[in-house]
Design a protein around this motif. Structure first.
Motif, PDB file in Angstrom:
ATOM      1  N   PRO A 105       0.880  -1.227   0.060  1.00  0.00           N
ATOM      2  CA  PRO A 105       0.152  -0.169   0.054  1.00  0.00           C
ATOM      3  C   PRO A 105       0.932   1.299   0.090  1.00  0.00           C
ATOM      4  O   PRO A 105       1.532   1.752   1.146  1.00  0.00           O
ATOM      5  N   VAL A 106       1.120   1.767  -1.178  1.00  0.00           N
ATOM      6  CA  VAL A 106       2.109   2.978  -1.172  1.00  0.00           C
ATOM      7  C   VAL A 106       1.616   4.073  -0.428  1.00  0.00           C
ATOM      8  O   VAL A 106       2.495   4.857   0.153  1.00  0.00           O
ATOM      9  N   SER A 107       0.184   4.316  -0.307  1.00  0.00           N
ATOM     10  CA  SER A 107      -0.297   5.452   0.536  1.00  0.00           C
ATOM     11  C   SER A 107       0.407   5.520   1.859  1.00  0.00           C
ATOM     12  O   SER A 107       0.359   6.456   2.944  1.00  0.00           O
ATOM     13  N   THR A 108       0.302   4.210   2.373  1.00  0.00           N
ATOM     14  CA  THR A 108       0.901   3.814   3.679  1.00  0.00           C
ATOM     15  C   THR A 108       2.379   4.217   4.000  1.00  0.00           C
ATOM     16  O   THR A 108       2.823   4.816   4.973  1.00  0.00           O
ATOM     17  N   LEU A 109       3.119   3.921   2.861  1.00  0.00           N
ATOM     18  CA  LEU A 109       4.670   4.169   2.813  1.00  0.00           C
ATOM     19  C   LEU A 109       4.608   5.765   2.898  1.00  0.00           C
ATOM     20  O   LEU A 109       5.501   6.453   3.577  1.00  0.00           O
ATOM     21  N   GLN A 110       4.010   6.350   2.219  1.00  0.00           N
ATOM     22  CA  GLN A 110       3.924   7.812   1.899  1.00  0.00           C
ATOM     23  C   GLN A 110       3.389   8.596   3.216  1.00  0.00           C
ATOM     24  O   GLN A 110       4.040   9.363   3.537  1.00  0.00           O
ATOM     25  N   TRP A 111       2.499   7.956   3.952  1.00  0.00           N
ATOM     26  CA  TRP A 111       2.198   8.467   5.273  1.00  0.00           C
ATOM     27  C   TRP A 111       3.230   8.692   6.331  1.00  0.00           C
ATOM     28  O   TRP A 111       3.262   9.736   6.797  1.00  0.00           O
ATOM     29  N   LEU A 112       4.073   7.441   6.302  1.00  0.00           N
ATOM     30  CA  LEU A 112       5.352   7.376   7.128  1.00  0.00           C
ATOM     31  C   LEU A 112       6.212   8.499   6.907  1.00  0.00           C
ATOM     32  O   LEU A 112       6.715   9.135   7.778  1.00  0.00           O
ATOM     33  N   ARG A 113       6.303   8.867   5.618  1.00  0.00           N
ATOM     34  CA  ARG A 113       7.388   9.942   5.395  1.00  0.00           C
ATOM     35  C   ARG A 113       6.942  11.132   5.658  1.00  0.00           C
ATOM     36  O   ARG A 113       7.395  12.113   6.379  1.00  0.00           O
ATOM     37  N   GLN A 114       5.444  11.321   5.567  1.00  0.00           N
ATOM     38  CA  GLN A 114       4.836  12.706   5.610  1.00  0.00           C
ATOM     39  C   GLN A 114       4.591  13.038   7.134  1.00  0.00           C
ATOM     40  O   GLN A 114       4.351  14.134   7.499  1.00  0.00           O
ATOM     41  N   HIS A 115       4.402  11.856   7.999  1.00  0.00           N
ATOM     42  CA  HIS A 115       4.163  12.149   9.426  1.00  0.00           C
ATOM     43  C   HIS A 115       5.415  11.629  10.226  1.00  0.00           C
ATOM     44  O   HIS A 115       5.012  11.143  11.551  1.00  0.00           O
ATOM     45  N   HIS A 116       6.483  11.525   9.829  1.00  0.00           N
ATOM     46  CA  HIS A 116       7.512  10.851  10.722  1.00  0.00           C
ATOM     47  C   HIS A 116       7.677  11.530  11.851  1.00  0.00           C
ATOM     48  O   HIS A 116       8.365  10.934  12.985  1.00  0.00           O
ATOM     49  N   GLY A 117       7.278  12.773  12.085  1.00  0.00           N
ATOM     50  CA  GLY A 117       7.477  13.423  13.416  1.00  0.00           C
ATOM     51  C   GLY A 117       6.425  12.960  14.453  1.00  0.00           C
ATOM     52  O   GLY A 117       6.639  13.072  15.688  1.00  0.00           O
TER      53      GLY A 117
END
Length: 235
Positions: A105-117
């Motif tokens: 699920p690419v959107s979940t990997l993107q979420w990790l990057r966008q919300h890493h804080g």
């Protein structure tokens, strides 16, 4: 799979890699590098996540001495779960892309990057953690792509181990992150898995490590197949 794990596992010899029973080759390091990760991510939020994870996961990798245990508070569980989701998805891309079970699920990997804080795993992910009784398997990974009735991939379940710790990660696209009670019930460990798997995402209470029951190396195939029967239909 981070380079620091080799040191934590006290590995001094080349690591041999197998695909099933087929010998793939040997490497001087345990680290598995996914070369498509850009420099800014690798040296940025991913490195920060590894730095947070190492003091929590490192002491667990060789197993607990008899009669001893650790308490993992919710914050530590969130760090481990976030790291497990990142590692599971990148391992799947690295080892299984192009295969039937290589979808993520690419959107979940993107979420990790966008919300890493946020220091928390993505919505819709579920992560379990168990003990593994092994001294000769430094790492392993198995993936199972789950499909809806229309044969479209809808979720990924990755089971991977590092030393004496095994993780099982369930991840779906962010648009499907609101899991129904039926899916939650289907995901919950039952039978012998209840005493062997600790849910660390989501979690709100301290957990004692290791679990009451520990997996053997021969249990990994059955554990990886725990969720392969197919995700329940969404309402």
């Amino acid at each position: 799979m981070p380079k620091w794990a080799r040191k934590a596992l006290r590995i001094s010899e080349p690591v041999r890699e197998f695909s099933g029973i087929t010998y793939v080759g040997a490497a001087e390091t345990l680290a598995i590098v996914f070369h498509e990760v850009c420099v800014s991510c690798n040296n940025g939020w991913m490195e920060t996540l590894e730095t947070r994870t190492r003091p929590v996961l490192g002491p667990l990798l060789l197993g607990a001495a008899p009669g001893t245990s650790h308490v993992l508070d919710p914050g530590q569980q969130a760090i481990l779960a976030t790291w497990a989701v990142k590692t599971a998805l990148l391992l799947t891309l690295s080892k299984f892309r192009g295969q039937d079970h290589g979808w993520i699920p690419v959107s979940t990997l993107q979420w990790l990057r966008q919300h890493h804080g946020a220091r928390t795993p993505p919505p819709g992910t579920r992560v379990w953690m168990g003990g593994l009784n092994t001294s000769d398997i430094p790492a392993s990974v198995q993936a199972a792509c789950l499909y809806e009735a229309g044969h479209e991939p809808t979720a990924q379940c990755v089971t991977f181990s590092v030393g004496c710790v095994v993780f099982q990660v369930f991840a779906t696209e962010q648009e499907n992150a609101d899991l129904s009670p039926d899916i939650e019930g289907w995901l919950a460990p039952v039978g012998p898995y209840q005493a062997a798997l600790l849910q660390i995402a989501p979690s709100s209470a301290p957990l004692r490590w290791p679990p009451q029951a520990v997996f053997s190396a021969g249990d990994r195939e059955a554990l990886a197949g725990r969720l392969r029967q197919g995700i329940p239909a969404r309402p």
